[in-house]
Design a protein around this motif. Sequence first.
Motif, PDB file in Angstrom:
ATOM      1  N   LYS A   1       0.830  -1.214   0.000  1.00  0.00           N
ATOM      2  CA  LYS A   1       0.000   0.000   0.000  1.00  0.00           C
ATOM      3  C   LYS A   1       0.864   1.263   0.000  1.00  0.00           C
ATOM      4  O   LYS A   1       0.635   2.190  -0.777  1.00  0.00           O
ATOM      5  N   SER A   2       1.850   1.276   0.896  1.00  0.00           N
ATOM      6  CA  SER A   2       2.726   2.462   0.959  1.00  0.00           C
ATOM      7  C   SER A   2       3.498   2.627  -0.339  1.00  0.00           C
ATOM      8  O   SER A   2       3.712   3.742  -0.820  1.00  0.00           O
ATOM      9  N   THR A   3       3.908   1.506  -0.887  1.00  0.00           N
ATOM     10  CA  THR A   3       4.634   1.558  -2.155  1.00  0.00           C
ATOM     11  C   THR A   3       3.757   2.187  -3.231  1.00  0.00           C
ATOM     12  O   THR A   3       4.215   3.031  -4.005  1.00  0.00           O
TER      13      THR A   3
ATOM     14  N   ALA B   1      -2.706  10.020   1.704  1.00  0.00           N
ATOM     15  CA  ALA B   1      -2.630   9.845   3.154  1.00  0.00           C
ATOM     16  C   ALA B   1      -2.335   8.386   3.466  1.00  0.00           C
ATOM     17  O   ALA B   1      -3.091   7.503   3.097  1.00  0.00           O
ATOM     18  N   ASP B   2      -1.211   8.163   4.114  1.00  0.00           N
ATOM     19  CA  ASP B   2      -0.788   6.789   4.433  1.00  0.00           C
ATOM     20  C   ASP B   2      -1.085   6.500   5.892  1.00  0.00           C
ATOM     21  O   ASP B   2      -0.349   6.922   6.786  1.00  0.00           O
ATOM     22  N   GLU B   3      -2.142   5.785   6.137  1.00  0.00           N
ATOM     23  CA  GLU B   3      -2.602   5.481   7.489  1.00  0.00           C
ATOM     24  C   GLU B   3      -2.568   6.710   8.385  1.00  0.00           C
ATOM     25  O   GLU B   3      -1.905   6.721   9.420  1.00  0.00           O
ATOM     26  N   PRO B   4      -3.287   7.735   8.018  1.00  0.00           N
ATOM     27  CA  PRO B   4      -3.191   8.996   8.765  1.00  0.00           C
ATOM     28  C   PRO B   4      -3.706   8.877  10.190  1.00  0.00           C
ATOM     29  O   PRO B   4      -3.342   9.682  11.031  1.00  0.00           O
TER      30      PRO B   4
END
Lengths: 398, 244
Positions: free
Chosen positions: B66-68, B188-191
């Motif tokens: 996901k982050s990638t 937004a990465d796991e905000p």
Amino acid sequence: MIRHLFTLIWNRKRSNLLLIVEIVLSFFVLFVVSSLLVYNVYNYRQPMGFDYQNVWEINLNPGADTTAYNQKLQLTMQRLKATKGVIGVTKTSSNTPFSFSTMNGAYSYKGKQMPYNDNFDADDDFRDVMKLKVVEGRWFDHRDAASTRTPIVINTALKNAAFPNEKAVGQIFTDEKGEKEWQVVGVIAGYRAASDFTEDAPLSFRRRALDYDMTKKASSYELPVLLLRVQPGSGAMLEKQLIKEISNVTKGWSVTVNSLEQNRVAKLKFVLTPLIVLGLVCGFLILNVALGLFGVLWYNINQRKAEIGLRRALGATGAGIGGQFLGEMLVVTTLGVVLGLGLAMQFPLLGVFGVASGVYLQAMLLATLIIFALTAICAWQPSRIAAGIQPAVSLREE
Amino acid sequence: MNATTTQPHSASPSSTFATAPPMIKLTDIEKVYQTKTIETVALNRVNLSINKGEFVSVMGPSGCGKSTLLSIIGLLDEPTGGLLELDGRPVKSYSDKELAHLRNQKIGFVFQSYHLINDLSVLDNVELPLLYRAGVGGKERRQRAHAALDKVGLSARTTHFPSQLSGGQRQRVAIARALAGRPEIILADEPTGNLDSVMGEEIMDLLLTLNREEGTTIVMVTHDEHQALKTERLIRFFDGSQVQ
Ligand SMILES: Nc1ncnc2c1ncn2[C@@H]1O[C@H](COP(=O)(O)OP(=O)(O)O)[C@@H](O)[C@H]1O
Ligand SMILES: [Mg+2]
């Protein structure tokens, strides 16, 4: 962006303080070394005031022989003068150019003590042999024989110290008690005889004829020293002949012949050795400082990887990041240099070491340039590393 | 890969722009991490289109890429294969400078661990994206930063430093920072990953408001099913591939 840099540095003052202290200290060391360097280079570039080329120094030692000393010496000098290949002969004290011997004292002028000065014995031929430049009055000659006061020739430095706005010729120096008197007959431009790095300091020549008192045992500085100007290109042949001439008159006296050129090289080695050692020590010191700076910067950048990644993510270019780190270093260095300059300023202000303030100012400039170059070199590689940090890697969540 | 499930809201903003190309388009995107010992396929031929004004949430187990995905959309990393298009223009072989410009203009990031600069005040942190934008003066920067902080309800904290704030407040600062640049896309990465549910709710509301009122396109990674259901569209990931 500049404001941003200042904000960042101010907010990080605690970690920057160490860096600034290191820069101040290195600046100071550099300043001291630069002062020394500038001082010596400045002296080196001054005219020496005499010509040491084709001048030979002959040291005579009568040993136990005291009979007819002055006559023998006079005859020797006559013979030497008459020798083909010899241009001039003068008798002087043992503190010849590049020698390891000095004589000094301080004159009084109108009851006021003058700065310490070197003294040299000289006869009427000394100027021609050494090719001194007389700028006021004259050199010693036969007129001085009848003088009641010892005639002296001083250099411009002593003239400027004693009577900067008056004529020097005719002025009278005394000793501290006012008993002995010396009268100035001339002024020479200069005579930097001790070494190439000698300061153009006050000095005087005192006229001295063949008046050795041989009833007393001669102290070593009373031993006769002759300086001979010889034809350019003279060598071993002439040297051999000179020794023969001397031996003919003064059987049993020991004779040594050296050229002033040889003496100069020997003195240079002696003077330069401590300077070179000091230079090496300072070189290591600077290398240490450079490694320290490098380490601190390297550490900083590793600590700030996340920050770098973030800035990249927000739109900073790689070059921009590198520029930011260089800029931070520039500001920190400038702060350190400003503090260091404040410290260095005390030297000319307080007149420490009595060196001309121009020397200190040049040294400050030199130290500033070196420290900026040093930090630029040290900051370069870490900044490049910072510029190359990829945002994706540094922003990874732990 | 398949189209994903959507939670059609009353009027999907994307329909208004039916003729326009998708804002973000991924075609056969592949990302392989090569280390000395192993090769990790983080993304395996991902195809995805996101239209302007959409709010998309991405879910999937940890390590599924996901982050990638976000870092590739956000131009923080390059895919090892495939094609990425922003506004119909392929993003490939851009220079460092052009990429930086795009990141600055188009994209705002919000991270799980906020990524604020601890040595800068709240206001300075929020100003940061504008610092890298040509033609924005100090005064305008300040104004826009204040306005952004106002929106997230932190105008009273401008001189504080991140260490003096709670997690929720920090995340709001991070959102204000993203807002200050007025990006078209927020990634937004796991905000809300580091926040308790009340604070998480606050942040979620902020993002929803932003999407609704400003039409900002948002791609959000989350672990919270409840939050994901609030968005228009949900993409599920498993082992580098999109499922469903
Ligand atoms: N820089 C990297 N080097 C090697 N492997 C990586 C790197 N970044 C991510 N990975 C791997 O790629 C996969 C996907 O990672 P990531 O996108 O962070 O997953 P998620 O965000 O879904 O938890 C994981 O297996 C992770 O270990
Ligand atoms: Mg992740």
